[in-house]
Write a protein that holds these residues in place. Structure first.
Motif, PDB file in Angstrom:
ATOM      1  N   ALA A 198       0.824  -1.205   0.000  1.00 48.62           N
ATOM      2  CA  ALA A 198       0.000   0.000   0.000  1.00 48.62           C
ATOM      3  C   ALA A 198       0.859   1.255   0.000  1.00 48.62           C
ATOM      4  CB  ALA A 198      -0.923  -0.012   1.217  1.00 48.62           C
ATOM      5  N   ALA A 199       1.950   1.247   0.792  1.00 52.98           N
ATOM      6  CA  ALA A 199       2.851   2.401   0.833  1.00 52.98           C
ATOM      7  C   ALA A 199       3.579   2.577  -0.494  1.00 52.98           C
ATOM      8  CB  ALA A 199       3.851   2.242   1.974  1.00 52.98           C
ATOM      9  N   ILE A 200       4.098   1.480  -1.027  1.00 42.87           N
ATOM     10  CA  ILE A 200       4.862   1.550  -2.281  1.00 42.87           C
ATOM     11  C   ILE A 200       3.977   2.018  -3.427  1.00 42.87           C
ATOM     12  CG2 ILE A 200       6.146   0.184  -3.968  1.00 42.87           C
ATOM     13  CD1 ILE A 200       7.004  -1.612  -1.576  1.00 42.87           C
ATOM     14  N   ALA A 201       2.750   1.513  -3.495  1.00 40.86           N
ATOM     15  CA  ALA A 201       1.834   1.907  -4.567  1.00 40.86           C
ATOM     16  C   ALA A 201       1.562   3.405  -4.524  1.00 40.86           C
ATOM     17  CB  ALA A 201       0.528   1.124  -4.455  1.00 40.86           C
ATOM     18  N   GLU A 202       1.424   3.971  -3.327  1.00 41.58           N
ATOM     19  CA  GLU A 202       1.161   5.401  -3.211  1.00 41.58           C
ATOM     20  C   GLU A 202       2.346   6.215  -3.718  1.00 41.58           C
ATOM     21  OE1 GLU A 202      -1.228   8.567  -2.576  1.00 41.58           O
ATOM     22  OE2 GLU A 202      -1.800   6.472  -2.235  1.00 41.58           O
ATOM     23  N   ILE A 203       3.562   5.766  -3.413  1.00 41.47           N
ATOM     24  CA  ILE A 203       4.753   6.473  -3.878  1.00 41.47           C
ATOM     25  C   ILE A 203       4.845   6.438  -5.393  1.00 41.47           C
ATOM     26  CG2 ILE A 203       7.288   6.443  -3.864  1.00 41.47           C
ATOM     27  CD1 ILE A 203       7.072   5.222  -1.008  1.00 41.47           C
ATOM     28  N   VAL A 204       4.686   5.261  -5.980  1.00 41.40           N
ATOM     29  CA  VAL A 204       4.829   5.105  -7.423  1.00 41.40           C
ATOM     30  C   VAL A 204       3.714   5.837  -8.162  1.00 41.40           C
ATOM     31  CG1 VAL A 204       4.873   3.427  -9.306  1.00 41.40           C
ATOM     32  CG2 VAL A 204       6.054   2.917  -7.154  1.00 41.40           C
ATOM     33  N   ARG A 205       2.489   5.748  -7.651  1.00 41.80           N
ATOM     34  CA  ARG A 205       1.351   6.388  -8.297  1.00 41.80           C
ATOM     35  C   ARG A 205       1.528   7.897  -8.391  1.00 41.80           C
ATOM     36  NH1 ARG A 205      -2.509   3.323  -6.356  1.00 41.80           N
ATOM     37  NH2 ARG A 205      -2.331   4.275  -4.297  1.00 41.80           N
ATOM     38  N   ALA A 206       2.193   8.479  -7.395  1.00 46.09           N
ATOM     39  CA  ALA A 206       2.394   9.926  -7.371  1.00 46.09           C
ATOM     40  C   ALA A 206       3.629  10.376  -8.139  1.00 46.09           C
ATOM     41  CB  ALA A 206       2.498  10.397  -5.914  1.00 46.09           C
ATOM     42  N   GLY A 207       4.347   9.433  -8.758  1.00 54.07           N
ATOM     43  CA  GLY A 207       5.529   9.793  -9.523  1.00 54.07           C
ATOM     44  C   GLY A 207       6.803   9.860  -8.718  1.00 54.07           C
ATOM     45  N   GLY A 208       6.762   9.404  -7.471  1.00 57.77           N
ATOM     46  CA  GLY A 208       7.968   9.361  -6.664  1.00 57.77           C
ATOM     47  C   GLY A 208       8.752   8.090  -6.924  1.00 57.77           C
ATOM     48  N   ALA A 209       9.890   7.968  -6.266  1.00 60.99           N
ATOM     49  CA  ALA A 209      10.725   6.771  -6.375  1.00 60.99           C
ATOM     50  C   ALA A 209      10.752   6.075  -5.022  1.00 60.99           C
ATOM     51  CB  ALA A 209      12.142   7.130  -6.804  1.00 60.99           C
ATOM     52  N   TYR A 210      10.390   4.809  -5.000  1.00 67.30           N
ATOM     53  CA  TYR A 210      10.492   4.018  -3.778  1.00 67.30           C
ATOM     54  C   TYR A 210      11.952   3.642  -3.570  1.00 67.30           C
ATOM     55  CZ  TYR A 210      10.429  -0.138  -0.810  1.00 67.30           C
ATOM     56  OH  TYR A 210      10.698  -1.060   0.174  1.00 67.30           O
ATOM     57  N   TYR A 211      12.454   3.887  -2.372  1.00 67.63           N
ATOM     58  CA  TYR A 211      13.849   3.575  -2.036  1.00 67.63           C
ATOM     59  C   TYR A 211      13.905   2.320  -1.176  1.00 67.63           C
ATOM     60  CZ  TYR A 211      18.568   4.589  -0.072  1.00 67.63           C
ATOM     61  OH  TYR A 211      19.878   4.542   0.334  1.00 67.63           O
ATOM     62  N   GLY A 212      13.221   2.315  -0.045  1.00 66.70           N
ATOM     63  CA  GLY A 212      13.273   1.145   0.806  1.00 66.70           C
ATOM     64  C   GLY A 212      12.479   1.360   2.080  1.00 66.70           C
ATOM     65  N   MET A 213      12.450   0.330   2.914  1.00 65.13           N
ATOM     66  CA  MET A 213      11.781   0.423   4.204  1.00 65.13           C
ATOM     67  C   MET A 213      12.294  -0.675   5.123  1.00 65.13           C
ATOM     68  SD  MET A 213       7.952  -1.247   3.797  1.00 65.13           S
ATOM     69  CE  MET A 213       7.464  -0.268   2.381  1.00 65.13           C
ATOM     70  N   GLY A 214      12.105  -0.459   6.401  1.00 63.76           N
ATOM     71  CA  GLY A 214      12.231  -1.513   7.390  1.00 63.76           C
ATOM     72  C   GLY A 214      10.885  -1.652   8.059  1.00 63.76           C
ATOM     73  N   ILE A 215      10.308  -2.843   8.080  1.00 62.78           N
ATOM     74  CA  ILE A 215       8.994  -3.058   8.670  1.00 62.78           C
ATOM     75  C   ILE A 215       9.047  -4.304   9.543  1.00 62.78           C
ATOM     76  CG2 ILE A 215       8.249  -4.228   6.544  1.00 62.78           C
ATOM     77  CD1 ILE A 215       5.406  -3.292   7.161  1.00 62.78           C
ATOM     78  N   SER A 216       8.473  -4.215  10.724  1.00 63.77           N
ATOM     79  CA  SER A 216       8.430  -5.360  11.627  1.00 63.77           C
ATOM     80  C   SER A 216       7.204  -5.220  12.520  1.00 63.77           C
ATOM     81  CB  SER A 216       9.705  -5.455  12.469  1.00 63.77           C
ATOM     82  OG  SER A 216       9.894  -4.277  13.234  1.00 63.77           O
ATOM     83  N   SER A 217       6.778  -6.341  13.090  1.00 61.65           N
ATOM     84  CA  SER A 217       5.533  -6.310  13.848  1.00 61.65           C
ATOM     85  C   SER A 217       5.508  -7.394  14.916  1.00 61.65           C
ATOM     86  CB  SER A 217       4.337  -6.499  12.903  1.00 61.65           C
ATOM     87  OG  SER A 217       4.397  -7.774  12.273  1.00 61.65           O
ATOM     88  N   GLY A 218       4.574  -7.225  15.853  1.00 67.37           N
ATOM     89  CA  GLY A 218       4.317  -8.240  16.851  1.00 67.37           C
ATOM     90  C   GLY A 218       5.557  -8.633  17.632  1.00 67.37           C
TER      91      GLY A 218
END
Length: 393
Positions: A198-218
């Protein structure tokens, strides 16, 4: 969204020539890596507006060398030349003459001999220059001494122009939109991967460049990310889980870098609230004091003071720093100096209007969980301008 114009690139090249001359160099070489990541592209991009999208491939003697890289040769008294593996570029083109060079290393050596007299030459982008290429250049250029000169780039990029600040603002807005999309997707039963999408799609849709992320949970929220090339897992989220995301991308090369943590599908427990409040309140305290004339170390000490007084530290003691004691860093075309720490080489650096800083904190305690908070801030004459602030509802 407007891009940097040709006149500004010309001014940047002129400023770099002056810095090089003051440092005793005959010229500089900016060496950058491109491909799918934005780790080492800033030197060439800052001077020319060119990004090399060809990914890195191993050298093949007689056919190509240093594919996925690009170089700018900038004499102190001559025009800039961009060397890249492909001479066919889209408009708007780079702010320099372009020469295609399948063997980028030998082409660079040839251009240095032709354009820069023997002597010291500053090299910007040392971390992207592999040892075999460095050794090759030294062996075929006995009269030219290549000297690491990344500090010239940090100096040139430290204070942003009005056009750069507009791109930093646009990047901050996009980062918040992407994080908001991630939060909206983070419901019980959804996987980390779906939240990331969901985050990556928003970046790409707006013409930005996705670089990276760190995601963790629980139960894994105390870690930065999955131990896999994908920084997210297929783990489904459960109600009450902590979800921690550090997200970075760019608009025309200029980065956003923000982190948030929240509880999925439930109100935070007392323990989770202590964790979340500690990181957020400490970062906000540092932001509040950001002013021109303040030293970087003073900002870090303010963050530390508020963190040490938090309910989390009162109950659990001081956790080990996940950032080597730093409370953030400069931001622009890369993660860069100054490093916001109470001691060290940048602690005494004086903050100026036009600088952009990312202030952050991450706590990781396996028995409790993990949390991150980060905001991007432009320093103005009247105080801090947070470009990653959530809109007021």
């Amino acid at each position: 969204m407007a891009r940097i114009g040709g006149e500004e690139y010309e001014a940047r090249q002129a400023a770099m020539r002056r810095l090089a001359a003051q440092a005793g160099f005959r010229g500089v070489v900016a060496w950058s890596r491109g491909g799918a990541a934005q780790d080492h592209y800033a030197g060439v991009y800052y001077l020319t507006g060119f990004y090399q999208h060809q990914p890195f491939v191993p050298d093949l003697p007689g056919r190509w060398r240093a594919q996925g890289h690009a170089a700018v040769v900038l004499p102190v008294d001559g025009p800039a030349l961009l060397l890249t593996g492909d001479g066919t570029v889209q408009e708007p083109g780079p702010a320099a003459r372009v020469r295609a060079a399948p063997d980028l290393v030998d082409a660079l050596a040839e251009q240095l001999r032709a354009a820069i007299p023997p002597g010291r030459v500053g090299l910007i982008g040392c971390e992207a220059m592999s040892a075999p290429w460095w050794c090759r250049l030294r062996s075929v250029l006995p009269g030219h001494e290549l000297v690491g000169a990344d500090d010239l780039a940090w100096t040139a990029r430290r204070v942003k122009s009005p056009a750069e600040l507009d791109l930093m603002r646009a990047a901050g807005v996009l980062g918040v939109r992407a994080m908001t999309a991630a939060r909206g997707a983070a419901t019980p039963g959804v996987t980390e991967a779906e939240v990331a999408a969901a985050a990556i799609a928003e970046i790409v849709r707006a013409g930005g460049a996705y670089y990276g992320m760190g995601i963790s949970s629980g139960t894994e929220s105390h870690t930065f990310a999955a131990s896999d090339p994908a920084p997210y897992s297929g783990r489904p989220l459960s109600a009450g889980d902590l979800l921690r995301i550090d997200l970075y991308g760019s608009v025309h090369g200029y980065l956003f870098d923000l982190a948030r943590t929240w509880v999925v599908g439930a109100e935070p427990t007392i323990e989770q609230r202590r964790l979340l409040d500690a990181v957020r309140d400490a970062v906000h305290a540092g932001i509040e004091v950001l002013r021109p004339g303040l030293q970087v170390g003073q900002v870090a000490r303010r963050c530390q003071e508020v963190f040490e007084r938090s309910a989390f530290v009162t109950h659990h003691g001081m956790p080990e720093s996940e950032l080597g004691g730093a409370w953030g860093h400069g931001l622009g075309l890369s993660f860069e100096p100054p490093w916001v720490a109470a001691d060290g080489r940048d602690a005494g650096e004086v903050i100026e209007a036009g600088m952009c800083l990312a202030l952050e904190r991450r706590i990781a305690m396996p028995a409790v969980g993990g949390a991150s908070y980060e905001d991007d801030v432009i320093v103005t004459d009247s105080g801090p301008e947070v470009v990653t602030a959530e809109p007021v509802e």
